[in-house]
Design a protein around this motif. Sequence first.
Motif, mmCIF file in Angstrom:
data_model
loop_
_atom_site.group_PDB
_atom_site.id
_atom_site.type_symbol
_atom_site.label_atom_id
_atom_site.label_comp_id
_atom_site.label_asym_id
_atom_site.label_seq_id
_atom_site.Cartn_x
_atom_site.Cartn_y
_atom_site.Cartn_z
ATOM 1 N N MET A 54 0.861 -1.173 0.000
ATOM 2 C CA MET A 54 0.000 0.000 0.000
ATOM 3 C C MET A 54 0.900 1.226 0.000
ATOM 4 S SD MET A 54 -3.003 1.281 2.599
ATOM 5 C CE MET A 54 -1.935 1.325 4.018
ATOM 6 N N THR A 55 0.629 2.176 -0.911
ATOM 7 C CA THR A 55 1.422 3.394 -1.004
ATOM 8 C C THR A 55 0.510 4.591 -0.845
ATOM 9 O OG1 THR A 55 2.955 2.303 -2.514
ATOM 10 C CG2 THR A 55 3.044 4.697 -2.425
ATOM 11 N N LEU A 56 0.872 5.475 0.078
ATOM 12 C CA LEU A 56 0.198 6.761 0.239
ATOM 13 C C LEU A 56 1.043 7.773 -0.512
ATOM 14 C CD1 LEU A 56 -1.865 8.708 1.485
ATOM 15 C CD2 LEU A 56 -0.381 8.827 3.494
ATOM 16 N N LEU A 57 0.503 8.290 -1.615
ATOM 17 C CA LEU A 57 1.238 9.225 -2.464
ATOM 18 C C LEU A 57 1.183 10.632 -1.886
ATOM 19 C CD1 LEU A 57 -0.066 8.010 -5.943
ATOM 20 C CD2 LEU A 57 2.097 7.437 -4.822
ATOM 21 N N CYS A 58 2.057 11.497 -2.341
ATOM 22 C CA CYS A 58 2.084 12.885 -1.886
ATOM 23 C C CYS A 58 0.789 13.622 -2.224
ATOM 24 C CB CYS A 58 3.283 13.615 -2.489
ATOM 25 S SG CYS A 58 4.856 13.004 -1.871
ATOM 26 N N SER A 59 0.064 13.170 -3.217
ATOM 27 C CA SER A 59 -1.211 13.772 -3.603
ATOM 28 C C SER A 59 -2.346 13.381 -2.665
ATOM 29 C CB SER A 59 -1.580 13.339 -5.027
ATOM 30 O OG SER A 59 -1.830 11.937 -5.060
ATOM 31 N N GLY A 60 -2.075 12.423 -1.753
ATOM 32 C CA GLY A 60 -3.107 11.937 -0.845
ATOM 33 C C GLY A 60 -3.782 10.670 -1.335
ATOM 34 N N GLN A 61 -3.509 10.271 -2.562
ATOM 35 C CA GLN A 61 -4.100 9.065 -3.142
ATOM 36 C C GLN A 61 -3.423 7.822 -2.561
ATOM 37 O OE1 GLN A 61 -3.507 8.770 -7.364
ATOM 38 N NE2 GLN A 61 -4.826 6.997 -7.578
ATOM 39 N N ARG A 62 -4.209 6.774 -2.353
ATOM 40 C CA ARG A 62 -3.679 5.489 -1.882
ATOM 41 C C ARG A 62 -3.735 4.478 -3.011
ATOM 42 N NH1 ARG A 62 -3.301 5.022 3.783
ATOM 43 N NH2 ARG A 62 -4.417 6.691 4.826
ATOM 44 N N ILE A 63 -2.655 3.725 -3.154
ATOM 45 C CA ILE A 63 -2.614 2.638 -4.135
ATOM 46 C C ILE A 63 -2.418 1.358 -3.347
ATOM 47 C CG2 ILE A 63 -1.362 1.640 -6.075
ATOM 48 C CD1 ILE A 63 -0.550 4.504 -6.823
ATOM 49 N N ILE A 64 -3.332 0.415 -3.521
ATOM 50 C CA ILE A 64 -3.286 -0.843 -2.772
ATOM 51 C C ILE A 64 -3.224 -1.994 -3.764
ATOM 52 C CG2 ILE A 64 -4.479 -2.318 -1.114
ATOM 53 C CD1 ILE A 64 -5.882 0.257 -0.101
ATOM 54 N N GLU A 65 -2.248 -2.873 -3.572
ATOM 55 C CA GLU A 65 -2.101 -4.063 -4.408
ATOM 56 C C GLU A 65 -1.941 -5.268 -3.498
ATOM 57 O OE1 GLU A 65 1.421 -3.000 -6.558
ATOM 58 O OE2 GLU A 65 0.287 -2.097 -8.193
ATOM 59 N N GLY A 66 -2.502 -6.389 -3.897
ATOM 60 C CA GLY A 66 -2.371 -7.611 -3.105
ATOM 61 C C GLY A 66 -3.241 -7.567 -1.865
ATOM 62 N N ARG A 67 -2.705 -8.118 -0.767
ATOM 63 C CA ARG A 67 -3.481 -8.157 0.469
ATOM 64 C C ARG A 67 -2.663 -7.643 1.638
ATOM 65 N NH1 ARG A 67 -2.571 -13.153 3.457
ATOM 66 N NH2 ARG A 67 -1.058 -14.412 2.322
ATOM 67 N N ARG A 68 -3.389 -7.207 2.669
ATOM 68 C CA ARG A 68 -2.735 -6.713 3.880
ATOM 69 C C ARG A 68 -2.686 -7.813 4.921
ATOM 70 N NH1 ARG A 68 -5.518 -1.033 5.165
ATOM 71 N NH2 ARG A 68 -7.398 -2.200 4.712
ATOM 72 N N THR A 69 -1.593 -7.851 5.664
ATOM 73 C CA THR A 69 -1.433 -8.815 6.755
ATOM 74 C C THR A 69 -0.879 -8.089 7.977
ATOM 75 O OG1 THR A 69 0.856 -9.375 6.208
ATOM 76 C CG2 THR A 69 -0.871 -10.648 5.079
ATOM 77 N N ALA A 70 -0.704 -8.836 9.070
ATOM 78 C CA ALA A 70 -0.142 -8.262 10.292
ATOM 79 C C ALA A 70 1.371 -8.061 10.185
ATOM 80 C CB ALA A 70 -0.461 -9.161 11.481
ATOM 81 N N TYR A 71 2.003 -8.660 9.180
ATOM 82 C CA TYR A 71 3.455 -8.597 9.028
ATOM 83 C C TYR A 71 3.793 -7.575 7.954
ATOM 84 C CZ TYR A 71 2.434 -12.984 11.278
ATOM 85 O OH TYR A 71 1.933 -13.933 12.114
ATOM 86 N N ALA A 72 4.359 -6.450 8.384
ATOM 87 C CA ALA A 72 4.586 -5.360 7.438
ATOM 88 C C ALA A 72 5.851 -4.587 7.774
ATOM 89 C CB ALA A 72 3.387 -4.416 7.459
ATOM 90 N N SER A 73 6.341 -3.893 6.774
ATOM 91 C CA SER A 73 7.439 -2.951 6.959
ATOM 92 C C SER A 73 7.078 -1.682 6.198
ATOM 93 C CB SER A 73 8.759 -3.528 6.451
ATOM 94 O OG SER A 73 8.701 -3.752 5.061
ATOM 95 N N ARG A 74 7.589 -0.555 6.685
ATOM 96 C CA ARG A 74 7.278 0.736 6.074
ATOM 97 C C ARG A 74 8.540 1.457 5.656
ATOM 98 N NH1 ARG A 74 2.510 3.385 9.742
ATOM 99 N NH2 ARG A 74 0.901 1.995 8.961
ATOM 100 N N SER A 75 8.410 2.201 4.595
ATOM 101 C CA SER A 75 9.476 3.110 4.180
ATOM 102 C C SER A 75 8.801 4.411 3.749
ATOM 103 C CB SER A 75 10.283 2.512 3.032
ATOM 104 O OG SER A 75 9.470 2.340 1.897
ATOM 105 N N SER A 76 9.534 5.513 3.868
ATOM 106 C CA SER A 76 8.959 6.794 3.480
ATOM 107 C C SER A 76 10.031 7.710 2.905
ATOM 108 C CB SER A 76 8.285 7.465 4.676
ATOM 109 O OG SER A 76 9.249 7.805 5.655
ATOM 110 N N SER A 77 9.558 8.672 2.136
ATOM 111 C CA SER A 77 10.439 9.701 1.593
ATOM 112 C C SER A 77 9.665 11.016 1.600
ATOM 113 C CB SER A 77 10.902 9.338 0.183
ATOM 114 O OG SER A 77 9.796 9.206 -0.675
ATOM 115 N N PRO A 78 10.356 12.130 1.832
ATOM 116 C CA PRO A 78 9.671 13.423 1.911
ATOM 117 C C PRO A 78 8.992 13.797 0.594
ATOM 118 C CG PRO A 78 12.000 13.632 2.525
ATOM 119 C CD PRO A 78 11.786 12.236 2.036
ATOM 120 N N CYS A 79 7.826 14.419 0.723
ATOM 121 C CA CYS A 79 7.102 14.871 -0.468
ATOM 122 C C CYS A 79 7.723 16.128 -1.063
ATOM 123 C CB CYS A 79 5.646 15.151 -0.127
ATOM 124 S SG CYS A 79 4.720 13.639 0.193
#
Length: 108
Positions: A54-79
Amino acid sequence: MSSSSFLTTAVLVSLTAMPFLAIATSQNAIALPANEVTTTYYSDASKTDEVGEMTLLCSGQRIIEGRRTAYASRSSSPCNSGPKPPSQTGLPCEFLAKGCSQLPETRY
């Protein structure tokens, strides 16, 4: 029409119209995110098999592919990385015969 009935009518019309005016003039302001955030989801705690993202874009739009689980990692970069530094040359490199230079070259 008497002044008291006119006043009553004016108050009733004002109270009736007020909710419509509030709806027509109110707009919800939504702040845009400060960072683009990508969350990667995995099938288990070992985080070896990616199953979704799942990606939250700088425009506020969310793009979701596949499925979500309890096991996740996050990365971010400044808008917004801020203003770009001013150019060091008078002309872009592609306009100079010898490439980049600190001083503009004389042209004939």
